[in-house]
Design a protein around this motif. Structure first.
Motif, short mmCIF file in Angstrom:
data_model
loop_
_atom_site.label_atom_id
_atom_site.label_comp_id
_atom_site.label_asym_id
_atom_site.label_seq_id
_atom_site.Cartn_x
_atom_site.Cartn_y
_atom_site.Cartn_z
N GLU A 186 2.42 -3.63 7.57
CA GLU A 186 1.70 -3.30 8.75
C GLU A 186 1.15 -1.77 8.52
OE1 GLU A 186 4.10 -3.53 12.28
OE2 GLU A 186 4.53 -5.91 12.33
N ALA A 187 0.10 -1.72 8.17
CA ALA A 187 -0.85 -0.56 7.67
C ALA A 187 -2.13 -1.02 7.70
CB ALA A 187 -0.04 0.14 6.81
N ALA A 188 -2.88 0.07 7.82
CA ALA A 188 -4.36 0.21 7.95
C ALA A 188 -4.68 -0.38 6.42
CB ALA A 188 -5.13 1.34 8.28
N PRO A 189 -5.63 -1.24 6.52
CA PRO A 189 -6.09 -1.86 4.95
C PRO A 189 -6.59 -0.47 4.10
CG PRO A 189 -6.90 -3.25 6.83
CD PRO A 189 -6.31 -2.08 7.63
N GLU A 190 -7.23 0.23 4.75
CA GLU A 190 -7.85 1.51 3.93
C GLU A 190 -6.66 2.14 3.31
OE1 GLU A 190 -8.76 1.01 7.48
OE2 GLU A 190 -10.15 0.08 7.06
N GLN A 191 -5.63 2.65 4.36
CA GLN A 191 -4.64 3.25 3.68
C GLN A 191 -3.97 2.60 2.56
OE1 GLN A 191 -3.79 6.51 4.84
NE2 GLN A 191 -2.56 6.09 3.03
N ILE A 192 -3.24 1.21 2.89
CA ILE A 192 -2.62 0.35 1.88
C ILE A 192 -3.65 0.44 0.32
CG2 ILE A 192 -2.45 -1.91 1.23
CD1 ILE A 192 -1.45 -2.45 3.79
N GLU A 193 -4.90 0.28 0.27
CA GLU A 193 -5.81 0.17 -0.61
C GLU A 193 -5.57 1.60 -1.36
OE1 GLU A 193 -9.51 -1.98 -0.70
OE2 GLU A 193 -10.47 0.01 -1.20
N ALA A 194 -5.68 2.66 -0.49
CA ALA A 194 -5.70 4.22 -1.21
C ALA A 194 -4.39 4.49 -1.78
CB ALA A 194 -5.96 4.99 -0.20
N ASP A 195 -3.12 3.88 -1.07
CA ASP A 195 -1.86 4.14 -1.48
C ASP A 195 -1.71 3.40 -2.85
OD1 ASP A 195 -1.29 5.83 0.35
OD2 ASP A 195 -0.34 4.40 1.46
N LEU A 196 -2.24 1.79 -3.02
CA LEU A 196 -2.28 1.17 -4.07
C LEU A 196 -2.57 1.62 -5.34
CD1 LEU A 196 -1.70 -1.68 -5.35
CD2 LEU A 196 -3.67 -2.48 -4.24
N VAL A 197 -3.94 2.11 -4.94
CA VAL A 197 -4.62 2.79 -6.06
C VAL A 197 -4.13 4.03 -6.67
CG1 VAL A 197 -6.87 3.85 -6.81
CG2 VAL A 197 -7.00 1.78 -5.40
N ALA A 198 -3.49 4.77 -5.85
CA ALA A 198 -2.87 5.90 -6.29
C ALA A 198 -1.81 5.71 -7.15
CB ALA A 198 -2.36 6.88 -5.03
N LEU A 199 -0.80 4.90 -6.68
CA LEU A 199 0.33 4.30 -7.52
C LEU A 199 -0.03 3.75 -8.66
CD1 LEU A 199 3.48 3.84 -7.73
CD2 LEU A 199 3.27 1.71 -6.63
N LEU A 200 -0.97 2.78 -8.68
CA LEU A 200 -1.39 1.91 -9.91
C LEU A 200 -1.99 3.27 -10.97
CD1 LEU A 200 -3.32 -1.18 -8.64
CD2 LEU A 200 -0.94 -0.91 -9.85
N ASP A 201 -2.45 4.52 -10.46
CA ASP A 201 -3.29 5.29 -11.38
C ASP A 201 -1.83 6.03 -12.04
OD1 ASP A 201 -5.79 4.94 -11.13
OD2 ASP A 201 -5.95 6.56 -9.50
#
Lengths: 109, 331
Positions: free
Chosen positions: A65-80
């Motif tokens: 349960e989180a905003a899709p934009e936030q999830i995407e940003a956190d995902l990209v940051a972790l993958l980086d």
């Protein structure tokens, strides 16, 4: 990491989810240990090379349960981070093959 | 090369260790490490692991790691390197000896400088134990740096690095009536889907500090030259040695320190992180299986941290309480 890249776990890494929520990763190449929280561990599981970053984000949006934009940003940051530590590779789609991944660009600056 | 002219076969939980050496004294020291295990009828071993121990004159020129090798272990006294392509482990003890472990051939070649004062200790402790653990890993028996004791409900494992107090606590528990699995090393194996703790009731290593805490023990038997601790035969020290595998019941991580014994619950994730240094990052699949077994262990049993304090009686009482609680829950 680009949204249409397909991240894949490095075969130099062994990993396992603990009994509570953490995932432990051991990088055989460097001898270093890493731990991921519950969401990070789920992202690690999803990095099997069959899904793009955008598709992984879509899975996480369904599960957390989180905003899709936030999830995407956190995902990209972790993958980086995982990419720069050599823990994942990223297959780049053919039409972007001339562009280095974001993490590589960042280091080159 | 000197002739290899003495041998010893040791049965260890279904695996035969075939030891050969040009220096019979080294075999005597190794036999003593396994003397407390019950004898097995010869034959019928699942695998034969071959160790050749050479004692040579002069300082040992350890082979340099090949270009393709990566570092998998480092300490102030030595290091270990692994070659992924050749599946070869090189363990070096600075200036005094080295071992080459060839898991695919189930074979270890070990060489020490016979003039080094600590040659027997180096050969039979760090070099032998590390390479034995690597070969057993390939046979599905996974190293755990832990002492172990038993109740009638299972094994209580006391993991920790050297100096954590695990031997001291294990001996105190054995004197209080617990069965004895080992003071430093046990192995984990899956048996019919369940985890089993395989004892290694090796000679007990105790420091002067431990002896002060424990009080009178058995007559001091050996202090191998170069060893930082005294060695005791567990049977002579009054321990009731357990020879067969047992189910794990609890993990208790001992720490020397404090004045009063203090027991705290440890999360499974924290326990797994504490156990991770048991992994030698050699062949990938075997290392993954080792990690899986450790994760299964912390998922199967509760974990605690025990500060030993200065009164071992209280520390023993804390472990007895854990054993009683777990037995009640099992019942």
């Amino acid at each position: 990491m680009q949204l249409d890249s397909s991240p894949t776990r490095s075969d130099q890494v062994v990993g396992r989810r603990g009994p509570d929520e953490a995932t432990i990763l051991l990088d055989m190449a460097s001898g270093q240990y890493f731990t991921l929280d519950e969401v990070g561990g789920r992202i690690w599981e999803l990095c099997d090379g069959s899904k793009t970053v955008r598709e992984i984000a879509a899975v996480l949006v369904q599960e957390y349960e989180a905003a899709p934009e936030q999830i995407e940003a956190d995902l990209v940051a972790l993958l980086d981070e995982l990419y720069s530590d050599g823990l994942v590779h990223a297959a780049i789609p053919p039409d972007h093959a001339d562009q280095p991944p974001r993490a590589a660009r960042r280091r080159a600056q | 090369m000197a002739a290899v002219d003495a041998d010893a076969d040791i049965h260890f939980h279904g695996v035969e260790l075939r030891l050969r050496s040009d220096e019979p004294a080294l075999l005597d020291v190794l036999r003593a490490r396994f003397a407390a295990l019950p004898l097995r009828v010869r034959g019928g071993a699942d695998a034969v692991l071959n160790f050749e121990l050479h004692a040579r004159d002069g300082k040992q020129q350890s082979p340099a790691p090949d270009a393709g090798m990566r570092s998998v272990y480092e300490s102030e006294n030595g290091d270990a390197w692994y070659d992924d392509g050749g599946d070869r482990l090189l363990v070096r003890y600075t200036g005094a000896g080295y071992a080459v472990c060839l898991p695919r051939e189930r074979r270890v070649l070990l060489s020490v400088d016979r003039s080094a004062t600590n040659a027997a200790w180096i050969a039979t402790r760090p070099l032998f134990t590390l390479t034995l653990a690597e070969l057993l890993k390939r046979e599905g028996m996974f190293f755990l740096h832990a002492a172990g004791v038993t109740t009638d409900a299972g094994g209580i494992l006391l993991p920790g690095s050297s100096g954590s107090g695990k031997s001291t606590l294990a001996v105190a528990l054995a004197r209080a009536g617990f069965g004895f699995l080992g003071d430093d090393t046990v192995f984990l194996r899956r048996e019919n889907g369940d985890l089993s703790v395989l004892p290694f009731p090796d000679q007990i290593d105790l420091s002067e500090t431990s002896l002060d805490l424990l009080g009178p023990l058995s007559p001091r038997t050996i202090r191998l030259p170069g060893s930082p601790k005294w060695q005791f035969d567990p049977v002579h020290a009054g321990c009731a040695v357990i020879g067969e595998g047992v189910q794990p019941q609890a993990l208790i991580f001992p720490f020397l320190g404090g004045t009063k014994a203090r027991l705290e619950v440890l999360s499974g994730d924290d326990a797994l992180l504490h156990l991770a240094p048991n992994l030698l990052m050699t062949e990938r699949d075997a290392t993954q299986r080792h990690l899986d077994v450790l994760a299964d262990l912390v998922a199967a049993v509760p974990s605690y941290r025990l500060e030993l304090g200065t009164d071992l009686t209280a520390a023993v009482a804390a472990v007895e309480q854990v054993a009683a609680n777990e037995k009640r829950q099992d019942g």
